[in-house]
Design a protein around this motif. Structure first.
Motif, PDB file in Angstrom:
ATOM      1  N   THR A   1       0.839  -1.189   0.000  1.00 58.68           N
ATOM      2  CA  THR A   1       0.000   0.000   0.000  1.00 58.68           C
ATOM      3  C   THR A   1       0.878   1.244   0.000  1.00 58.68           C
ATOM      4  N   ALA A   2       1.951   1.198  -0.769  1.00 63.06           N
ATOM      5  CA  ALA A   2       2.884   2.325  -0.818  1.00 63.06           C
ATOM      6  C   ALA A   2       2.198   3.599  -1.284  1.00 63.06           C
ATOM      7  N   VAL A   3       1.362   3.503  -2.303  1.00 67.48           N
ATOM      8  CA  VAL A   3       0.680   4.689  -2.822  1.00 67.48           C
ATOM      9  C   VAL A   3      -0.364   5.184  -1.830  1.00 67.48           C
ATOM     10  N   GLY A   4      -1.164   4.271  -1.285  1.00 66.15           N
ATOM     11  CA  GLY A   4      -2.209   4.674  -0.359  1.00 66.15           C
ATOM     12  C   GLY A   4      -1.663   5.423   0.841  1.00 66.15           C
ATOM     13  N   HIS A   5      -0.604   4.894   1.459  1.00 66.08           N
ATOM     14  CA  HIS A   5      -0.036   5.560   2.632  1.00 66.08           C
ATOM     15  C   HIS A   5       0.730   6.823   2.237  1.00 66.08           C
ATOM     16  N   ALA A   6       1.431   6.802   1.114  1.00 64.79           N
ATOM     17  CA  ALA A   6       2.129   8.008   0.671  1.00 64.79           C
ATOM     18  C   ALA A   6       1.138   9.130   0.373  1.00 64.79           C
ATOM     19  N   LEU A   7       0.020   8.787  -0.254  1.00 61.07           N
ATOM     20  CA  LEU A   7      -0.965   9.799  -0.608  1.00 61.07           C
ATOM     21  C   LEU A   7      -1.618  10.397   0.634  1.00 61.07           C
ATOM     22  N   ALA A   8      -2.057   9.548   1.571  1.00 63.37           N
ATOM     23  CA  ALA A   8      -2.678  10.066   2.792  1.00 63.37           C
ATOM     24  C   ALA A   8      -1.681  10.924   3.577  1.00 63.37           C
ATOM     25  N   TYR A   9      -0.437  10.489   3.641  1.00 63.63           N
ATOM     26  CA  TYR A   9       0.590  11.263   4.335  1.00 63.63           C
ATOM     27  C   TYR A   9       0.804  12.621   3.662  1.00 63.63           C
TER      28      TYR A   9
ATOM     29  N   VAL B   1      -4.117   8.072 -10.909  1.00 64.44           N
ATOM     30  CA  VAL B   1      -3.617   6.991 -11.764  1.00 64.44           C
ATOM     31  C   VAL B   1      -2.821   5.998 -10.927  1.00 64.44           C
ATOM     32  N   LEU B   2      -1.922   6.499 -10.092  1.00 65.81           N
ATOM     33  CA  LEU B   2      -1.090   5.617  -9.272  1.00 65.81           C
ATOM     34  C   LEU B   2      -1.928   4.817  -8.278  1.00 65.81           C
ATOM     35  N   LEU B   3      -2.929   5.450  -7.698  1.00 62.18           N
ATOM     36  CA  LEU B   3      -3.784   4.765  -6.732  1.00 62.18           C
ATOM     37  C   LEU B   3      -4.538   3.612  -7.384  1.00 62.18           C
ATOM     38  N   GLU B   4      -5.016   3.812  -8.624  1.00 62.82           N
ATOM     39  CA  GLU B   4      -5.741   2.740  -9.310  1.00 62.82           C
ATOM     40  C   GLU B   4      -4.800   1.646  -9.796  1.00 62.82           C
ATOM     41  N   LEU B   5      -3.584   1.997 -10.181  1.00 62.05           N
ATOM     42  CA  LEU B   5      -2.605   0.967 -10.552  1.00 62.05           C
ATOM     43  C   LEU B   5      -2.289   0.072  -9.352  1.00 62.05           C
ATOM     44  N   GLU B   6      -2.202   0.674  -8.167  1.00 64.91           N
ATOM     45  CA  GLU B   6      -1.965  -0.132  -6.967  1.00 64.91           C
ATOM     46  C   GLU B   6      -3.151  -1.044  -6.684  1.00 64.91           C
ATOM     47  N   ARG B   7      -4.356  -0.547  -6.884  1.00 65.38           N
ATOM     48  CA  ARG B   7      -5.549  -1.362  -6.672  1.00 65.38           C
ATOM     49  C   ARG B   7      -5.560  -2.535  -7.652  1.00 65.38           C
ATOM     50  N   LEU B   8      -5.149  -2.278  -8.874  1.00 67.44           N
ATOM     51  CA  LEU B   8      -5.178  -3.320  -9.913  1.00 67.44           C
ATOM     52  C   LEU B   8      -4.322  -4.518  -9.539  1.00 67.44           C
TER      53      LEU B   8
ATOM     54  N   HIS C   1       9.684   1.847  -9.685  1.00 65.46           N
ATOM     55  CA  HIS C   1       9.614   0.871  -8.598  1.00 65.46           C
ATOM     56  C   HIS C   1       8.403  -0.023  -8.810  1.00 65.46           C
ATOM     57  N   ARG C   2       8.598  -1.335  -8.601  1.00 70.62           N
ATOM     58  CA  ARG C   2       7.524  -2.289  -8.855  1.00 70.62           C
ATOM     59  C   ARG C   2       6.316  -2.068  -7.948  1.00 70.62           C
ATOM     60  N   LEU C   3       6.539  -1.519  -6.750  1.00 70.34           N
ATOM     61  CA  LEU C   3       5.442  -1.252  -5.825  1.00 70.34           C
ATOM     62  C   LEU C   3       4.999   0.205  -5.873  1.00 70.34           C
ATOM     63  N   LEU C   4       5.411   0.924  -6.914  1.00 74.63           N
ATOM     64  CA  LEU C   4       4.947   2.287  -7.184  1.00 74.63           C
ATOM     65  C   LEU C   4       5.444   3.309  -6.163  1.00 74.63           C
ATOM     66  N   ARG C   5       6.570   3.023  -5.511  1.00 70.51           N
ATOM     67  CA  ARG C   5       7.166   4.043  -4.661  1.00 70.51           C
ATOM     68  C   ARG C   5       7.699   5.188  -5.533  1.00 70.51           C
ATOM     69  N   ASN C   6       7.899   6.326  -4.917  1.00 73.36           N
ATOM     70  CA  ASN C   6       8.508   7.507  -5.536  1.00 73.36           C
ATOM     71  C   ASN C   6       7.555   8.300  -6.423  1.00 73.36           C
ATOM     72  N   GLY C   7       6.307   7.852  -6.564  1.00 72.40           N
ATOM     73  CA  GLY C   7       5.384   8.553  -7.462  1.00 72.40           C
ATOM     74  C   GLY C   7       4.664   9.708  -6.797  1.00 72.40           C
ATOM     75  N   VAL C   8       4.146   9.487  -5.592  1.00 70.89           N
ATOM     76  CA  VAL C   8       3.458  10.547  -4.848  1.00 70.89           C
ATOM     77  C   VAL C   8       4.480  11.217  -3.939  1.00 70.89           C
ATOM     78  N   VAL C   9       4.571  12.542  -4.024  1.00 75.07           N
ATOM     79  CA  VAL C   9       5.518  13.303  -3.215  1.00 75.07           C
ATOM     80  C   VAL C   9       4.799  14.516  -2.638  1.00 75.07           C
ATOM     81  N   PRO C  10       5.315  15.095  -1.542  1.00 80.73           N
ATOM     82  CA  PRO C  10       4.672  16.295  -1.005  1.00 80.73           C
ATOM     83  C   PRO C  10       4.585  17.402  -2.055  1.00 80.73           C
ATOM     84  N   GLY C  11       3.403  17.907  -2.266  1.00 80.19           N
ATOM     85  CA  GLY C  11       3.195  18.972  -3.246  1.00 80.19           C
ATOM     86  C   GLY C  11       2.865  18.494  -4.637  1.00 80.19           C
TER      87      GLY C  11
END
Length: 506
Positions: free
Chosen positions: A216-224, A246-253, A293-303
């Protein structure tokens, strides 16, 4: 007198209402009566004082209310809300373990986070608590509530399991093959995540958030990031919102595809599992091309958000075609469907009473989806939360299928709308010193709603980060669903929930 409380819409920090401990129950009861849910309870040690923060949410429209309860540092206690909310009862046990805040009148105030080997009176989230003390020797075993009767016997499972699964202990009371009761004992991998955040720069905190629960790298990164952006008044562009969606739905997929295959594997239909693993691998390779990153890290960042490229329409069409072949293969097998139907039922009444979220809730008829209740982007008619009423393994299987189809439709719509692939705003922000510099982030991860609440100081350093992973809310429901289920179906039932140990054992 019950204090009046304010409401905040999406994109702003929820206003804080100061509530005396004696007024907490009345204030909370009024919010529950207004249709709000308790999304988070957080303890705080502000040096010379303690406080407890209660976050209530509802939507649509996105509405958030915070109650702050100042406490006596020497004898901190709050009245329990357990009679009003089952999640509240567990948040309160967590407060008691980590902060020493006692919930007066709690019906079952046993340890939750800290196992019996931790010494009494040591609360690791209190300032000055120091390094972990020596463990208590001879503490005995966990005090499970026994089940007695003719023919009843116990089956202990774990905490060490075969393969790569994380540790968790399951205690079954069984007659024949039928489960009378199951109790899960977790927190074997409690890592002190929330303490690790403290003192970090908000940018450095992202690395921790992405690793709370790896899938849940995207989910937690996004909420944070949403919480940080609210606390620091950090703007986010429309282009960034599109990329984040887009990243959130790719993680869901990729997670739903993996679960569908794993469910088939647990009833012996290995070919469908192999088919799903092949498709999951294709999605993981696509993820790596999108973010590196295979688990979609580094996509969501502050701002904002940044990606290397977006999925191409032909790739999404290929995934859709292969997914429909997988669904046809699995759903056309009568033995698979028979094993799924009627197994590990969680009905709507229990789902609502326990406060479950995500796939588990929607399979039991509860329509809550943070993409609608707390949207950061308008998905319009593309988002119609999948919902089933059966509450069984089959219902959870079908919800996942519906959500994969919905995610593919959302992606097909969003990808052409994406503009700047590195949509990151200026790092110049306006954080204010003091306890008022706080923000909340809420998003619908693939398991369910993820909530982060942060407080920062004037230097954009994290004072306090509170995290609620959907698994914290959903783990108790597994025990309820297993009543009258046979022991051989436990792996199937467990997989249909597929809860995170790491996300729970913060």
């Amino acid at each position: 007198m019950t204090p009046s409380v304010g409401h905040a819409r999406s994109g702003r920090s929820a206003p804080a209402s100061i509530v005396a401990p004696d007024d907490l129950v009345d204030a909370a009861q009024a919010l529950f009566a207004d249709g709000m849910r308790l999304a988070l309870v957080s303890g705080h040690d502000d040096g010379g004082s303690l406080r407890a923060t209660y976050l209530f949410t509802s939507g649509p429209p996105d509405t958030r209310v915070e109650l702050h309860v100042p406490l006596d540092h020497n004898r901190p206690h709050v009245p329990t809300l357990a009679a009003l909310s089952f999640p509240a009862s567990r948040f309160e046990r967590e407060l008691a373990d980590l902060f020493g805040i006692e919930p007066l009148g709690h019906p079952q105030l046993r340890r939750l986070v800290l196992h019996q080997h931790w010494p009494a009176g040591w609360h690791p989230m209190r300032q000055g608590s120091g390094d972990p003390p020596e463990m208590v020797t001879g503490a005995g075993s966990f005090p499970f509530v026994p089940v007695d009767g003719p023919g009843v016997y116990e089956i202990p499972v774990g905490p060490v399991h075969a393969g790569l699964i994380e540790p968790g202990h399951f205690r079954f009371w069984v007659v024949g093959e039928t489960i009378l009761r199951m109790k899960a004992r977790l927190w074997f991998v409690h890592k002190g995540i929330e303490r690790l955040f403290e003192g970090k720069d908000v940018a450095a905190g992202l690395e921790i958030a992405e690793r709370i629960s790896g899938d849940t790298a995207v989910g937690h990164a996004l909420a944070y990031c949403q919480a940080v952006e609210a606390a620091c008044a950090m703007p986010v562009s429309d282009h960034a919102h599109v990329l984040r969606a887009v990243l959130l739905e790719l993680e869901r997929l990729y997670n739903h595809v993996a679960d569908i295959g794993a469910l088939c594997n647990d009833v012996g239909f290995g070919i469908a599992h192999a088919w799903a693993l092949s498709l999951r691998e294709r999605l993981l390779q696509l993820n790596r091309e999108v973010t590196g990153h295979r688990l979609l890290r580094n996509g969501v960042v502050p701002g904002g958000a940044r990606v290397d490229r977006l999925p191409r329409p032909a790739e999404l069409a290929e995934v859709s075609h292969r997914f429909e072949e997988l669904v046809e293969l699995a759903s056309s097998n009568a033995l698979v469907m028979e094993r799924f139907a009627g197994t590990a039922v969680l009905d709507e009444a229990h789902a609502r009473a326990l406060g479950v979220v995500g796939v588990v809730a929607r399979a039991a008829g509860v329509a809550f989806d943070a993409r609608r209740s707390h949207p950061f982007i308008d998905l319009g008619p593309l988002l119609s939360p999948a919902r089933r009423a059966s509450g069984d393994v089959l219902g959870r299987y079908l919800v996942r299928i519906d959500e994969v189809r919905s995610s593919l439709a959302i992606l097909a719509d969003l990808v052409p709308r994406a503009g700047d692939l590195h949509a990151v705003g200026s790092s110049e922000t306006t954080a204010t010193d003091g306890p008022g510099s706080a923000g909340v982030g809420i998003c619908e991860g693939w398991r369910g709603v993820v909530v982060h609440r942060v407080e920062v100081d004037g230097r954009r350093r994290l004072r306090r980060v509170k995290v609620v992973d959907p698994s914290f809310l959903n783990w108790p429901a597994l025990s309820v669903a297993l009543a009258d289920t046979i022991v051989p179906d436990f792996p199937l039932a467990n997989k249909s929930f597929n809860l995170s140990y790491a996300g729970n054992d913060l």
